[in-house]
Design a protein around this motif. Structure first.
Motif, mmCIF file in Angstrom:
data_model
loop_
_atom_site.group_PDB
_atom_site.id
_atom_site.type_symbol
_atom_site.label_atom_id
_atom_site.label_comp_id
_atom_site.label_asym_id
_atom_site.label_seq_id
_atom_site.Cartn_x
_atom_site.Cartn_y
_atom_site.Cartn_z
ATOM 1 N N SER A 211 0.829 -1.214 0.000
ATOM 2 C CA SER A 211 0.000 0.000 0.000
ATOM 3 C C SER A 211 0.860 1.260 0.000
ATOM 4 O O SER A 211 0.400 2.334 -0.378
ATOM 5 C CB SER A 211 -0.946 0.014 1.204
ATOM 6 N N SER B 178 -8.287 10.051 4.163
ATOM 7 C CA SER B 178 -8.847 8.894 3.449
ATOM 8 C C SER B 178 -8.293 8.766 2.037
ATOM 9 O O SER B 178 -8.443 7.724 1.402
ATOM 10 C CB SER B 178 -10.378 8.960 3.425
ATOM 11 N N ASP B 179 -7.621 9.826 1.536
ATOM 12 C CA ASP B 179 -7.020 9.728 0.194
ATOM 13 C C ASP B 179 -5.676 8.998 0.220
ATOM 14 O O ASP B 179 -5.178 8.569 -0.825
ATOM 15 C CB ASP B 179 -6.782 11.133 -0.397
ATOM 16 N N GLN C 29 -6.072 2.826 2.763
ATOM 17 C CA GLN C 29 -7.121 2.205 1.950
ATOM 18 C C GLN C 29 -7.065 0.678 1.952
ATOM 19 O O GLN C 29 -7.851 0.029 1.278
ATOM 20 C CB GLN C 29 -7.047 2.742 0.513
#
Ligand SMILES: Cc1cc2nc3c(=O)[nH]c(=O)nc-3n(C[C@H](O)[C@H](O)[C@H](O)COP(=O)(O)O)c2cc1C
Length: 236
Positions: free
Chosen positions: A113, A211-212, A217
């Motif tokens: 990630s 959250s970006d 994520q």
């Protein structure tokens, strides 16, 4: 769907709680938005309703922000680079295979990630060091327990921490529990003023998650209920 108002309200509460519990994640990138002291105190007050064996309430919490947080982070990075702290011993060696597989799966998802290659030790170390700056969160928590207590009372700390994280999430605030702080007890104790009886159990980042950020994520998978629970005595 029930038409009984009381049952309907109960179902709505259950769905609400489940949605908060299921949406909590370990968040490792935060917005530069401060957290009000009053809000932190409300969350801690919720957390303190956690059960504890014989109600001994063994948790102690140190909340750092601003310059105090930055100074602590700098001292922790320096201590980590000096190699003087005891090596982390969060897991036994050898780690039983079932747990090792999950740990490796976590590592693969986590570093993917972040776009960090498995072989890139320097990038992994840099990411590990981000633990100490609370991943950029506006507030850091250090949670300690009296070292004279037995492992039994550490269960209470876990319950306190989960209460804390759920109360925060219900208010739109994200967290990351972090055992990475534990080997650096001496540095932390001198910065926040712990008594000699205390030992740092873990830390926690707290703030409004970004959250970006790709690192936020990735959902970590869970075993299915039928794989970790055995139901005994229920009719088929
Ligand atoms: C006791 C405890 C210690 C943890 N320590 C760390 C840590 O030091 N650094 C970190 O980035 N995440 C840490 N985590 C977060 C876990 O990696 C995370 O909870 C797990 O992968 C499951 O993901 P989720 O919380 O997003 O569902 C810790 C979690 C717990 C409960």
């Amino acid at each position: 769907m029930t038409t009984n108002p009381r049952e309907w309200a109960q179902e709505a509460v259950a769905q609400c709680v489940a949605s908060v519990v299921r949406s909590r994640r370990a968040v490792r990138a935060f917005k530069q938005k401060p957290l009000e002291r009053k809000l932190v105190e409300e969350i801690l007050s919720d957390a303190a309703t956690a059960p504890s064996g014989a109600n001994v309430q063994p948790w102690r919490v140190y909340v750092v922000t601003g310059a105090a947080k930055e100074e602590l982070a700098a001292a922790l990075v320096a201590a980590s680079r000096s190699g003087t702290a005891p090596a982390p011993a969060h897991f036994p060696e050898p780690l039983p295979e079932v747990f090792r597989a999950r740990l490796q799966d976590f590592g693969a998802r986590y570093y993917a990630s972040l776009g960090i290659e498995r072989s890139d030790a320097a990038a992994r170390t840099r990411q590990s060091e981000r633990n100490f700056s609370f991943f950029g969160a506006p507030v850091g928590l250090l949670i300690s327990i009296d070292r004279r207590l037995k492992p039994h009372s550490w269960i209470d700390l876990g319950l306190f921490a989960q209460n804390l994280m759920i109360s925060a999430k219900a208010r739109g605030i994200d967290t990351c529990p972090q055992v990475s702080f534990a080997p650096f007890h001496d540095v932390i104790a001198s910065h926040v003023g712990m008594s000699p009886e205390e030992v740092t159990a873990f830390g926690m980042s707290m703030g409004y998650g970004d959250s970006d950020a790709p690192v936020n994520q990735t959902a970590m998978p869970r075993e299915r209920v039928q794989d970790f629970a055995r139901m005994v005595g229920f009719p088929e």
